[in-house]
Write a protein that holds these residues in place. Structure first.
Motif, PDB file in Angstrom:
ATOM      1  N   ALA A   7       0.840  -1.192   0.000  1.00  0.00           N
ATOM      2  CA  ALA A   7       0.000   0.000   0.000  1.00  0.00           C
ATOM      3  C   ALA A   7       0.880   1.248   0.000  1.00  0.00           C
ATOM      4  O   ALA A   7       2.097   1.194   0.233  1.00  0.00           O
ATOM      5  N   LEU A   8       0.275   2.379  -0.289  1.00  0.00           N
ATOM      6  CA  LEU A   8       0.964   3.674  -0.275  1.00  0.00           C
ATOM      7  C   LEU A   8       0.450   4.494   0.902  1.00  0.00           C
ATOM      8  O   LEU A   8      -0.752   4.766   1.007  1.00  0.00           O
ATOM      9  N   LEU A   9       1.367   4.883   1.777  1.00  0.00           N
ATOM     10  CA  LEU A   9       1.045   5.753   2.908  1.00  0.00           C
ATOM     11  C   LEU A   9       1.741   7.087   2.681  1.00  0.00           C
ATOM     12  O   LEU A   9       2.965   7.144   2.533  1.00  0.00           O
ATOM     13  N   ILE A  10       0.968   8.169   2.640  1.00  0.00           N
ATOM     14  CA  ILE A  10       1.526   9.496   2.408  1.00  0.00           C
ATOM     15  C   ILE A  10       1.549  10.250   3.734  1.00  0.00           C
ATOM     16  O   ILE A  10       0.512  10.370   4.412  1.00  0.00           O
ATOM     17  N   ALA A  11       2.731  10.733   4.096  1.00  0.00           N
ATOM     18  CA  ALA A  11       2.910  11.419   5.375  1.00  0.00           C
ATOM     19  C   ALA A  11       3.043  12.916   5.144  1.00  0.00           C
ATOM     20  O   ALA A  11       3.943  13.363   4.432  1.00  0.00           O
ATOM     21  N   GLY A  12       2.141  13.685   5.742  1.00  0.00           N
ATOM     22  CA  GLY A  12       2.170  15.138   5.612  1.00  0.00           C
ATOM     23  C   GLY A  12       2.632  15.808   6.887  1.00  0.00           C
ATOM     24  O   GLY A  12       2.639  15.212   7.964  1.00  0.00           O
ATOM     25  N   HIS A  13       3.014  17.064   6.760  1.00  0.00           N
ATOM     26  CA  HIS A  13       3.491  17.833   7.909  1.00  0.00           C
ATOM     27  C   HIS A  13       2.334  18.217   8.823  1.00  0.00           C
ATOM     28  O   HIS A  13       2.363  17.989  10.026  1.00  0.00           O
ATOM     29  N   GLY A  14       1.297  18.787   8.248  1.00  0.00           N
ATOM     30  CA  GLY A  14       0.174  19.307   9.032  1.00  0.00           C
ATOM     31  C   GLY A  14       0.186  20.822   9.043  1.00  0.00           C
ATOM     32  O   GLY A  14       1.231  21.458   8.946  1.00  0.00           O
ATOM     33  N   THR A  15      -0.998  21.416   9.151  1.00  0.00           N
ATOM     34  CA  THR A  15      -1.139  22.866   9.158  1.00  0.00           C
ATOM     35  C   THR A  15      -2.388  23.239   9.930  1.00  0.00           C
ATOM     36  O   THR A  15      -3.356  22.476   9.977  1.00  0.00           O
ATOM     37  N   ARG A  16      -2.361  24.411  10.542  1.00  0.00           N
ATOM     38  CA  ARG A  16      -3.582  24.896  11.208  1.00  0.00           C
ATOM     39  C   ARG A  16      -4.567  25.496  10.211  1.00  0.00           C
ATOM     40  O   ARG A  16      -5.665  25.890  10.584  1.00  0.00           O
ATOM     41  N   PRO A  36      -6.412   2.484  -8.486  1.00  0.00           N
ATOM     42  CA  PRO A  36      -7.327   1.572  -7.777  1.00  0.00           C
ATOM     43  C   PRO A  36      -6.680   0.251  -7.393  1.00  0.00           C
ATOM     44  O   PRO A  36      -7.203  -0.473  -6.546  1.00  0.00           O
ATOM     45  N   GLU A  37      -5.537  -0.056  -8.016  1.00  0.00           N
ATOM     46  CA  GLU A  37      -4.837  -1.299  -7.672  1.00  0.00           C
ATOM     47  C   GLU A  37      -4.132  -1.211  -6.332  1.00  0.00           C
ATOM     48  O   GLU A  37      -3.690  -2.231  -5.788  1.00  0.00           O
ATOM     49  N   LEU A  38      -4.043   0.011  -5.769  1.00  0.00           N
ATOM     50  CA  LEU A  38      -3.291   0.232  -4.527  1.00  0.00           C
ATOM     51  C   LEU A  38      -4.197   0.753  -3.420  1.00  0.00           C
ATOM     52  O   LEU A  38      -4.972   1.682  -3.647  1.00  0.00           O
ATOM     53  N   PRO A  39      -4.106   0.201  -2.222  1.00  0.00           N
ATOM     54  CA  PRO A  39      -4.687   0.921  -1.091  1.00  0.00           C
ATOM     55  C   PRO A  39      -3.826   2.165  -0.818  1.00  0.00           C
ATOM     56  O   PRO A  39      -2.603   2.077  -0.739  1.00  0.00           O
ATOM     57  N   VAL A  40      -4.462   3.332  -0.707  1.00  0.00           N
ATOM     58  CA  VAL A  40      -3.746   4.595  -0.474  1.00  0.00           C
ATOM     59  C   VAL A  40      -4.364   5.286   0.734  1.00  0.00           C
ATOM     60  O   VAL A  40      -5.595   5.357   0.864  1.00  0.00           O
TER      61      VAL A  40
END
Length: 300
Positions: A7-16, A36-40
């Motif tokens: 699967a693909l896990l995307i990590a973000g910084h975050g913002t207010r 669609p072939e990947l859980p994201v």
């Protein structure tokens, strides 16, 4: 027998800034639609929901046991180097049996430089590039390596594109700040400056860049100043995330060759290609309270 890809896990910084957090969530959703072939799934290290831990849990609940994590960040600073790996280690303890590989940050990839070029073109207003100095403004970090990466992006952006010059500034934690960067441009003779935010999505810091630019322009009416837009959820960004995903899946975490003139056709250096050579805690995590006061400081 067909092997299910990680699967693909995307990590973000975050913002207010809710619009910025929404742009990240929309980006993750669109990538999932396109593949669609990947859980994201995607989550944030801090400030915005969902936390990265929730994103991992959502993948586990979908039957995922292997995933590749890609930091949706332009430079490798404290979050990419320390906080995300620590968070992923924690998730392995929370979910025994999962495994993951970790990709590298996006960096000054030629595809993103092409988007930055478009952003400048959008606000040139008929001026020739040779009359325009670009001020590339990064987030700013206490990590010198991360700040150096912004300077690297600025230099690569200057090469072969015909601008009068490209200078660098930061909106937090590092010098020069935006007003000082604009002062420097004028001292070097600039009559027209485009301030170019080196940010993926809208948010509090890009808004601050725009406000500081407007204030400086009001106090310096003899210099033409324009504000360009952020990179945004472009095709190039989606392609680059998938490129980083494939690197992580294949274990191809090589040194940064994205800007090597012998591998990539950079403007003005196309003939050189192929030439022979000689754990941060999210405030919404259960059972953990992490408060930020004033400036953004971390202990690693």
């Amino acid at each position: 027998m067909t092997t299910t890809p990680p699967a693909l896990l995307i990590a973000g910084h975050g913002t207010r800034d809710e619009a910025g957090a929404g742009a990240f969530r929309d980006f993750v959703e669109e990538l999932g639609r396109r593949h669609p072939e990947l859980p994201v799934a995607g989550g944030f290290i801090e400030l915005s929901p969902p936390p990265l831990g929730d994103a991992v849990t959502s993948l586990v609940e979908r039957g995922v046991s292997r995933f590749a994590a890609v930091p949706l960040m332009l430079v490798s600073a404290g979050h990419a180097k320390g906080d995300i790996p620590a968070a992923l280690t924690r998730e392995k303890e929370r979910h025994p049996g999962i495994s993951y590989t970790y990709g590298r940050p996006l960096g000054p990839h030629p595809g993103l430089l092409a988007v930055l070029e478009r952003r400048v073109d959008e606000v040139l207003g008929g001026l020739d590039r040779s009359e325009v100095t670009v001020l590339l403004v990064g987030r700013g970090s206490t990590d010198p390596d991360a700040n150096a990466e912004v300077f690297k992006a600025a230099r690569l952006f200057w090469e072969g594109r015909g601008y009068a010059g490209v200078e660098t500034a930061f909106v937090s934690l590092a010098a020069p700040d935006v007003p000082s960067g604009l002062d420097r441009c004028t001292r070097l003779g600039a009559k027209h400056v485009v301030v170019l935010p080196y940010f993926l999505f809208t948010g509090i810091l890009p808004d601050r860049v725009r406000e500081q630019t407007r204030d400086w322009a009001g106090a310096n009416p003899d210099t033409g100043v324009a504000s360009a837009d952020v990179i945004g959820p472009t095709e190039e960004l989606m392609d680059l995330v998938m490129e980083r995903y494939q690197e992580a899946v294949k274990g191809d975490l090589r040194m940064n060759c994205d800007s090597c003139v012998y591998r990539i056709a950079l403007p003005g250096f196309e003939d050189k290609v192929g030439a022979p050579q000689q754990p941060h805690f999210h405030p919404d995590d259960d059972g953990h309270h992490h408060h930020h006061h004033g400036s953004h400081a971390h202990a690693h």
